[in-house]
Scaffold this motif. Structure first.
Motif, mmCIF file in Angstrom:
data_model
loop_
_atom_site.group_PDB
_atom_site.id
_atom_site.type_symbol
_atom_site.label_atom_id
_atom_site.label_comp_id
_atom_site.label_asym_id
_atom_site.label_seq_id
_atom_site.Cartn_x
_atom_site.Cartn_y
_atom_site.Cartn_z
ATOM 1 N N TRP A 96 1.140 9.606 -5.481
ATOM 2 C CA TRP A 96 1.470 11.046 -5.523
ATOM 3 C C TRP A 96 2.498 11.614 -6.673
ATOM 4 O O TRP A 96 2.420 12.384 -7.172
ATOM 5 C CB TRP A 96 2.588 11.167 -4.456
ATOM 6 C CG TRP A 96 1.847 11.692 -2.957
ATOM 7 C CD1 TRP A 96 1.416 10.845 -1.879
ATOM 8 C CD2 TRP A 96 1.150 12.752 -2.484
ATOM 9 N NE1 TRP A 96 0.741 11.579 -0.972
ATOM 10 C CE2 TRP A 96 0.568 12.587 -1.602
ATOM 11 C CE3 TRP A 96 1.010 13.981 -3.556
ATOM 12 C CZ2 TRP A 96 -0.220 13.916 -0.790
ATOM 13 C CZ3 TRP A 96 0.169 14.946 -2.904
ATOM 14 C CH2 TRP A 96 -0.403 14.964 -1.703
ATOM 15 N N ILE A 97 3.007 10.333 -7.110
ATOM 16 C CA ILE A 97 4.043 10.687 -8.385
ATOM 17 C C ILE A 97 3.217 11.039 -9.508
ATOM 18 O O ILE A 97 3.250 11.918 -10.408
ATOM 19 C CB ILE A 97 5.140 9.419 -8.589
ATOM 20 C CG1 ILE A 97 6.148 9.362 -7.740
ATOM 21 C CG2 ILE A 97 5.729 9.734 -10.246
ATOM 22 C CD1 ILE A 97 6.939 8.066 -7.704
ATOM 23 N N LEU A 122 8.437 11.961 -16.582
ATOM 24 C CA LEU A 122 7.444 11.342 -15.270
ATOM 25 C C LEU A 122 6.683 10.636 -16.135
ATOM 26 O O LEU A 122 6.337 9.634 -15.553
ATOM 27 C CB LEU A 122 7.024 12.713 -14.845
ATOM 28 C CG LEU A 122 7.915 13.492 -13.854
ATOM 29 C CD1 LEU A 122 7.177 14.547 -13.294
ATOM 30 C CD2 LEU A 122 8.249 12.588 -12.590
ATOM 31 N N LEU A 123 6.141 10.861 -17.047
ATOM 32 C CA LEU A 123 4.968 10.078 -17.881
ATOM 33 C C LEU A 123 5.702 8.619 -18.025
ATOM 34 O O LEU A 123 4.844 7.660 -17.957
ATOM 35 C CB LEU A 123 4.451 10.611 -19.186
ATOM 36 C CG LEU A 123 3.499 11.875 -18.954
ATOM 37 C CD1 LEU A 123 3.078 12.830 -20.021
ATOM 38 C CD2 LEU A 123 2.334 11.572 -18.215
ATOM 39 N N ILE A 124 7.011 8.858 -18.867
ATOM 40 C CA ILE A 124 7.287 7.249 -19.088
ATOM 41 C C ILE A 124 7.696 6.519 -17.844
ATOM 42 O O ILE A 124 7.487 5.174 -17.790
ATOM 43 C CB ILE A 124 8.699 7.674 -19.840
ATOM 44 C CG1 ILE A 124 8.357 8.206 -21.353
ATOM 45 C CG2 ILE A 124 9.463 6.214 -20.136
ATOM 46 C CD1 ILE A 124 9.691 8.690 -22.020
ATOM 47 N N VAL A 144 0.881 -1.156 -0.195
ATOM 48 C CA VAL A 144 -0.036 0.022 -0.110
ATOM 49 C C VAL A 144 0.916 1.210 0.087
ATOM 50 O O VAL A 144 0.468 2.402 -0.618
ATOM 51 C CB VAL A 144 -0.927 0.114 1.192
ATOM 52 C CG1 VAL A 144 -1.813 1.183 1.423
ATOM 53 C CG2 VAL A 144 -1.919 -1.355 1.230
ATOM 54 N N LYS A 145 2.178 1.157 0.716
ATOM 55 C CA LYS A 145 2.853 2.669 0.695
ATOM 56 C C LYS A 145 3.450 2.539 -0.662
ATOM 57 O O LYS A 145 3.460 3.604 -1.051
ATOM 58 C CB LYS A 145 4.114 2.294 1.959
ATOM 59 C CG LYS A 145 3.580 2.318 3.120
ATOM 60 C CD LYS A 145 4.482 2.315 4.263
ATOM 61 C CE LYS A 145 4.036 2.472 5.637
ATOM 62 N NZ LYS A 145 5.283 2.213 6.518
ATOM 63 N N ARG A 146 3.797 1.636 -1.198
ATOM 64 C CA ARG A 146 4.386 1.803 -2.565
ATOM 65 C C ARG A 146 3.420 2.430 -3.577
ATOM 66 O O ARG A 146 3.640 3.448 -4.279
ATOM 67 C CB ARG A 146 4.947 0.283 -3.175
ATOM 68 C CG ARG A 146 6.117 -0.122 -2.567
ATOM 69 C CD ARG A 146 6.749 -1.330 -3.191
ATOM 70 N NE ARG A 146 7.951 -1.721 -2.511
ATOM 71 C CZ ARG A 146 8.604 -2.940 -3.146
ATOM 72 N NH1 ARG A 146 8.014 -3.603 -4.084
ATOM 73 N NH2 ARG A 146 9.739 -3.269 -2.335
ATOM 74 N N VAL A 147 2.227 2.012 -3.365
ATOM 75 C CA VAL A 147 1.102 2.354 -4.491
ATOM 76 C C VAL A 147 0.742 3.828 -4.076
ATOM 77 O O VAL A 147 0.397 4.815 -4.852
ATOM 78 C CB VAL A 147 -0.111 1.423 -4.344
ATOM 79 C CG1 VAL A 147 -1.195 1.995 -5.256
ATOM 80 C CG2 VAL A 147 0.335 0.059 -4.874
#
Length: 331
Positions: A137-138, A270-272, A129-132
Motif C-alpha cells: 500500500w505504501i 516516500l521513495l527513499i 504477510v501483513k507487513r508486506v
C-alpha cells in the motif's frame, strides 16, 4: 424267357446300369450300398480326393488386423498411454473442482481475487504477510505522489518534465497491478502453502521493484522520478546556470514553485523510505524462509511438478511420447 428276364441286366434295378452317367449314379445310389452311406463315394470318380477336416482358424495377431483395426503393437501402446494421460487429466480437473470455491472479495469496489490474511495465512506467518501488505500500500501511495510531483514539474515547465510525467504515469497505471501480482501475491501464496518457489518469485520481483524505486529516488530527468538534486546540494551555482547533473531537484522546485517543491519533497521521502523498508522486508522474509526449512531443491522440484501438471506440460509430454514411438516405428 422268365429265366432270361430275370437275368436281364437291363431289368435289374439292384445292379449297376452301364449306361447310367456318374451324376445319376451319385444321385441314385444302389440299395445294397446304403451301408456305405458314410463313405465319400466321390473318391471313386475322376480321381477325387476328399478334403481334410476343417478346424477353426487361429486368431489373427494384433499386427495382422482383427479387432485392432490393423494397428501395430506400438500404436496400441501409444493409445494406451494417451488414455492414461487423459485419465490423469480428468482426475486433476475433478480434484480442482472438489476444492471449495472462494468468492472474490478484493478489492472491495470490484472484487477480482480472494484475499483474507486472517483466514488463509497460518498464525506463524501472518505478521510477515501483513507487513508486506502494508509495504504494498505504501508503494501505491508512492506511485501516486511521484506522479503528482512529476505533473507539478510539467505544469511549472521544469527540465524534462514531459518525459518524467509520462514515465511516472505509466508506472502508476501498470505498476499497481503488477506489484500486487508479481511480488505481494507470491509471498501470500508462499506463506499460505509453504511453497518454496513462490518465495523465489517474491525475492526476484521485489528486488526489481526496489531497483526502480532507487532509480526514481535519484530523479534522473525523463526517467520518472521528481526528487532530490545532488548536483544542487553539492554546488548550488548549477541552478543558476541550468547545469543540473541530470536530475530533477526538489530544492529548485521550491525556489520556482512552493507547491511543486512540496510534492517533490514528499515523493522523494516516500521513495527513499520504500528502498530502506524494502531491504528490511527482504531480511524478514529470508529469516522466515529459513525457519520453515525450505530450500532451493524444493523450489526446483515444485517448478518441475507445476510444469508437468500444466496443460502446456502435458501437451509437451504427449508430443514427446508420440515422437518417440513414431521414430521407433520407422527404425
Amino acid at each position: 424267357m422268365a429265366h432270361l428276364a430275370m437275368n436281364n441286366p437291363f431289368l435289374d434295378d439292384e445292379k449297376d446300369n452301364p449306361f447310367e452317367s456318374s451324376a445319376e449314379r451319385l444321385s441314385h445310389p444302389p440299395a445294397q450300398q446304403s451301408q456305405w452311406s458314410n463313405v465319400d463315394t466321390r473318391s471313386s470318380y475322376s480321381g477325387y480326393t476328399p478334403d481334410p477336416p476343417r478346424h477353426a482358424p487361429p486368431p489373427a495377431p494384433a499386427s495382422m488386423g482383427g479387432s485392432s483395426g490393423g494397428k501395430t503393437a506400438k500404436e496400441l501402446e501409444l493409445e494406451r498411454r494417451e488414455a492414461e494421460l487423459r485419465a490423469r487429466e480428468a482426475k486433476l480437473v475433478e480434484r480442482e473442482n472438489a476444492v471449495e470455491f472462494q468468492k472474490p472479495n478484493w478489492p472491495r469496489f470490484r472484487p477480482m481475487v480472494y484475499h483474507d490474511i486472517d483466514k488463509d495465512i497460518p498464525e506463524s506467518g501472518r505478521w510477515l504477510v501483513k507487513r508486506v501488505y502494508v509495504a504494498w500500500w505504501i508503494a501505491i501511495v508512492t506511485y501516486v505522489m511521484n506522479c503528482a510531483a512529476a505533473f507539478s514539474c510539467l505544469v511549472t515547465k521544469a527540465e524534462s518534465a514531459g518525459g518524467t510525467f509520462g514515465v511516472a504515469l505509466i508506472v502508476l497505471v501498470i505498476g499497481t497491478p503488477v506489484s500486487f501480482v508479481f511480488w505481494y501475491r507470491p509471498l501470500y501464496t508462499g506463506v499460505k502453502f509453504d511453497r518454496s518457489i513462490s518465495f523465489f518469485f517474491f525475492f526476484f520481483n521485489y528486488a526489481a521493484h526496489l531497483a526502480v524505486m532507487a532509480l526514481f529516488a535519484i530523479g534522473v530527468p525523463g526517467w520518472g522520478g521528481a526528487n532530490l538534486n545532488p548536483g544542487f546540494v553539492l554546488n548550488p551555482t548549477n541552478l543558476l546556470h541550468h547545469q543540473n547533473s541530470g536530475v530533477i531537484i526538489t530544492i529548485s522546485q521550491l525556489g520556482n514553485n512552493v507547491v511543486s517543491g512540496i510534492f517533490c519533497a514528499i515523493a522523494s521521502a516516500l521513495l527513499i523510505f520504500q528502498c530502506v523498508n524494502g531491504l528490511w522486508q527482504i531480511k524478514n522474509v529470508t529469516a522466515y524462509y529459513r525457519s520453515k526449512g525450505l530450500s532451493v531443491d524444493q523450489a526446483r522440484n515444485e517448478a518441475a511438478a507445476g510444469i508437468a501438471q500444466s496443460r502446456v506440460g502435458r501437451d509437451i509430454a504427449t508430443h514427446a511420447v508420440k515422437s518417440q514411438f513414431t521414430g521407433a516405428g520407422r527404425v
